[in-house]
Scaffold this active site. Sequence first.
Site, PDB file in Angstrom:
ATOM      1  N   ASN A   7       0.873  -1.166   0.000  1.00  0.00           N
ATOM      2  CA  ASN A   7       0.000   0.000   0.000  1.00  0.00           C
ATOM      3  C   ASN A   7       0.918   1.226   0.000  1.00  0.00           C
ATOM      4  O   ASN A   7       1.439   1.613   1.040  1.00  0.00           O
ATOM      5  CB  ASN A   7      -0.896  -0.041   1.240  1.00  0.00           C
ATOM      6  CG  ASN A   7      -1.876   1.116   1.284  1.00  0.00           C
ATOM      7  OD1 ASN A   7      -1.828   2.014   0.447  1.00  0.00           O
ATOM      8  ND2 ASN A   7      -2.753   1.099   2.273  1.00  0.00           N
ATOM      9  N   ARG A  92      -2.458  -2.058  -3.652  1.00  0.00           N
ATOM     10  CA  ARG A  92      -3.688  -1.303  -3.460  1.00  0.00           C
ATOM     11  C   ARG A  92      -3.660  -0.101  -4.395  1.00  0.00           C
ATOM     12  O   ARG A  92      -2.701   0.673  -4.395  1.00  0.00           O
ATOM     13  CB  ARG A  92      -3.766  -0.813  -2.018  1.00  0.00           C
ATOM     14  CG  ARG A  92      -4.969   0.051  -1.807  1.00  0.00           C
ATOM     15  CD  ARG A  92      -5.025   0.627  -0.429  1.00  0.00           C
ATOM     16  NE  ARG A  92      -6.251   1.384  -0.283  1.00  0.00           N
ATOM     17  CZ  ARG A  92      -6.348   2.521   0.401  1.00  0.00           C
ATOM     18  NH1 ARG A  92      -5.292   3.006   1.019  1.00  0.00           N
ATOM     19  NH2 ARG A  92      -7.486   3.149   0.497  1.00  0.00           N
ATOM     20  N   HIS A 181     -12.921   2.317  -0.261  1.00  0.00           N
ATOM     21  CA  HIS A 181     -12.854   1.346   0.849  1.00  0.00           C
ATOM     22  C   HIS A 181     -13.476   0.018   0.444  1.00  0.00           C
ATOM     23  O   HIS A 181     -13.927  -0.753   1.296  1.00  0.00           O
ATOM     24  CB  HIS A 181     -13.606   1.832   2.110  1.00  0.00           C
ATOM     25  CG  HIS A 181     -12.957   2.975   2.830  1.00  0.00           C
ATOM     26  ND1 HIS A 181     -13.696   3.962   3.433  1.00  0.00           N
ATOM     27  CD2 HIS A 181     -11.664   3.274   3.059  1.00  0.00           C
ATOM     28  CE1 HIS A 181     -12.863   4.833   3.999  1.00  0.00           C
ATOM     29  NE2 HIS A 181     -11.623   4.433   3.786  1.00  0.00           N
ATOM     30  N   ASN A 212      -9.879   6.707  10.041  1.00  0.00           N
ATOM     31  CA  ASN A 212      -9.546   8.097   9.793  1.00  0.00           C
ATOM     32  C   ASN A 212     -10.295   8.559   8.540  1.00  0.00           C
ATOM     33  O   ASN A 212     -10.868   9.642   8.511  1.00  0.00           O
ATOM     34  CB  ASN A 212      -8.030   8.240   9.653  1.00  0.00           C
ATOM     35  CG  ASN A 212      -7.610   9.660   9.888  1.00  0.00           C
ATOM     36  OD1 ASN A 212      -8.257  10.406  10.626  1.00  0.00           O
ATOM     37  ND2 ASN A 212      -6.549  10.074   9.228  1.00  0.00           N
ATOM     38  N   ARG A 242     -11.440  15.085   6.614  1.00  0.00           N
ATOM     39  CA  ARG A 242     -12.263  15.411   5.440  1.00  0.00           C
ATOM     40  C   ARG A 242     -13.667  15.792   5.869  1.00  0.00           C
ATOM     41  O   ARG A 242     -14.227  15.163   6.773  1.00  0.00           O
ATOM     42  CB  ARG A 242     -12.352  14.217   4.479  1.00  0.00           C
ATOM     43  CG  ARG A 242     -11.040  13.861   3.831  1.00  0.00           C
ATOM     44  CD  ARG A 242     -11.256  12.778   2.762  1.00  0.00           C
ATOM     45  NE  ARG A 242     -10.031  12.021   2.608  1.00  0.00           N
ATOM     46  CZ  ARG A 242      -9.947  10.695   2.650  1.00  0.00           C
ATOM     47  NH1 ARG A 242     -11.033   9.963   2.801  1.00  0.00           N
ATOM     48  NH2 ARG A 242      -8.794  10.100   2.514  1.00  0.00           N
ATOM     49  N   ARG A 285      -9.760   9.010  19.858  1.00  0.00           N
ATOM     50  CA  ARG A 285      -9.512   8.751  21.287  1.00  0.00           C
ATOM     51  C   ARG A 285      -9.345  10.061  22.044  1.00  0.00           C
ATOM     52  O   ARG A 285      -9.910  10.244  23.119  1.00  0.00           O
ATOM     53  CB  ARG A 285      -8.256   7.892  21.469  1.00  0.00           C
ATOM     54  CG  ARG A 285      -8.501   6.431  21.189  1.00  0.00           C
ATOM     55  CD  ARG A 285      -7.231   5.698  21.005  1.00  0.00           C
ATOM     56  NE  ARG A 285      -6.567   6.129  19.770  1.00  0.00           N
ATOM     57  CZ  ARG A 285      -5.657   5.423  19.120  1.00  0.00           C
ATOM     58  NH1 ARG A 285      -5.274   4.280  19.592  1.00  0.00           N
ATOM     59  NH2 ARG A 285      -5.116   5.874  18.015  1.00  0.00           N
ATOM     60  N   GLU A 390      -7.887  -5.367   5.145  1.00  0.00           N
ATOM     61  CA  GLU A 390      -7.842  -5.021   3.719  1.00  0.00           C
ATOM     62  C   GLU A 390      -6.688  -5.721   3.017  1.00  0.00           C
ATOM     63  O   GLU A 390      -6.799  -6.133   1.867  1.00  0.00           O
ATOM     64  CB  GLU A 390      -7.723  -3.501   3.567  1.00  0.00           C
ATOM     65  CG  GLU A 390      -9.000  -2.799   3.987  1.00  0.00           C
ATOM     66  CD  GLU A 390      -8.864  -1.291   4.084  1.00  0.00           C
ATOM     67  OE1 GLU A 390      -8.427  -0.808   5.146  1.00  0.00           O
ATOM     68  OE2 GLU A 390      -9.187  -0.602   3.107  1.00  0.00           O
TER      69      GLU A 390
HETATM   70  P1  AMP Z   1      -7.933   3.620  10.978  1.00  0.00           P
HETATM   71  O1  AMP Z   1      -7.888   4.675   9.906  1.00  0.00           O
HETATM   72  O2  AMP Z   1      -8.838   2.482  10.656  1.00  0.00           O
HETATM   73  O3  AMP Z   1      -6.585   3.195  11.449  1.00  0.00           O
HETATM   74  O4  AMP Z   1      -8.609   4.333  12.253  1.00  0.00           O
HETATM   75  C1  AMP Z   1      -8.016   5.425  12.891  1.00  0.00           C
HETATM   76  C2  AMP Z   1      -9.008   6.017  13.876  1.00  0.00           C
HETATM   77  O5  AMP Z   1      -9.420   5.006  14.817  1.00  0.00           O
HETATM   78  C3  AMP Z   1      -8.427   7.170  14.701  1.00  0.00           C
HETATM   79  O6  AMP Z   1      -9.353   8.242  14.758  1.00  0.00           O
HETATM   80  C4  AMP Z   1      -8.290   6.556  16.079  1.00  0.00           C
HETATM   81  O7  AMP Z   1      -8.453   7.511  17.075  1.00  0.00           O
HETATM   82  C5  AMP Z   1      -9.429   5.570  16.115  1.00  0.00           C
HETATM   83  N1  AMP Z   1      -9.210   4.568  17.168  1.00  0.00           N
HETATM   84  C6  AMP Z   1      -8.257   3.638  17.233  1.00  0.00           C
HETATM   85  N2  AMP Z   1      -8.336   2.956  18.413  1.00  0.00           N
HETATM   86  C7  AMP Z   1      -9.372   3.511  19.100  1.00  0.00           C
HETATM   87  C8  AMP Z   1      -9.968   3.284  20.373  1.00  0.00           C
HETATM   88  N3  AMP Z   1      -9.517   2.361  21.195  1.00  0.00           N
HETATM   89  N4  AMP Z   1     -11.034   4.050  20.730  1.00  0.00           N
HETATM   90  C9  AMP Z   1     -11.497   5.004  19.902  1.00  0.00           C
HETATM   91  N5  AMP Z   1     -10.979   5.268  18.697  1.00  0.00           N
HETATM   92  C10 AMP Z   1      -9.930   4.541  18.294  1.00  0.00           C
END
Ligand code: AMP
Length: 404
Positions: A7, A92, A181, A212, A242, A285, A390
Amino acid sequence: MQVLVLNSGSSSIKYRLFDDHANGLLLRARGLVERIGESTGRAEQVVVAQDGTTSKEADDAPITDHAAGFRWIVSRLESAGLADDLGAIGHRVVHGGSEFTAPTVIDEAVIARIEAQVPLAPLHNPANLTGIEVARQLRPDLTNVAVFDTAFHATLPPAAYRYAVPERLLTEQGVRRYGFHGTSHAYVARRATAALGRSEEECKLVTLHLGNGASAAAVDGGRSVETSMGLSPLEGLVMGTRSGDLDPAVIFHLIREAGMSPEEVERVLNRESGLLGLCGDNDLRTIEDRAAEGDETAQLALDVYVHRIRKYLGAYAAVLGRLDAVVFTAGVGENSDTLRAAICADLDVLGIRVAAERNDGQRAAKAPDGVVAIHAEDSEVAVLVVATDEEREIAEQTLLAIRT
Ligand code: AMP
């Protein structure tokens, strides 16, 4: 045979190596090369042994370009004894436009067709192409396969993919909904129906990929029939940085009244909006912690985020005509019990009832098979948390492409 999944971003390469085993794909290594081209670079690899134990190694040194990053990856896999039988690389690729509706073995002609999609995805496809070119140059012995984020949504009916604009904008400029996605929505939809013990053909699902980047999809009989991202990944849900949906007139207003250039507007809507724009943070978080301490701006950001998702959930229930399951996935969906609860609160109208005792503290990745059911006994609709993967889906699609 081993399959490497790459990726490639503008300054990073994420990768995973899978062994194609009789029992399915086995993850053998994962890693990340980041800050490519910057004065400080970092590369790390985690090797997964047959018994599941892991060992990590890392290098902190400048990585001049993607070619240097790719060389690092291959040399580390080789020294771990993991690249003896490397047969294919799955890449990807974010945007396949209308050209690509399935994983595709890459040759010169395919590269030219992916290049032709760059105007549709100027922020993403060029970096994906760099990864492809580097891999082909440095390992011409391997088969390269492009797996497109858009492909799963190729089944959208015209009523869902057409924007209400003159047809020439579709035929001449490719202006339509594509959706993204796709590998994640496809993977979690399949896992969810398997976990429910039902066939894909009979299930109507809404999958919520909340990371994200964030998007929703309506999946009917295993096929995507509606999704929230559009021509680009900017449309739809509120994301980390975004905006998601807004009145298109906002853009003209900013250009005319604030004197912003189209590039500035694009940057603001892609990089400075969403949760970040609403409250100054994009990590969920942090925002949840701030809200728990009484920070009203952080709470408002969460409220806007949740409101948008609920709006889509209701709309997609109407699109599907019946709802069998809602599936949460990606960083936020898999980990935040409070957001899952907020999204599903008071949704009796859709037959959705989450059981607090099943939802609280639940993390999909911790479950043995990466799937957790959080709905109440009397919920008409199943609510599942599914750990997305993914890269595994890309590896599977890569094998499918080279075997057909
Ligand atoms: P991703 O793009 O799938 O890696 O997701 C990233 C997002 O997931 C970020 O906003 C992180 O803050 C959120 N995230 C990851 N772990 C947690 C958690 N334990 N509680 C709440 N949000 C989380």
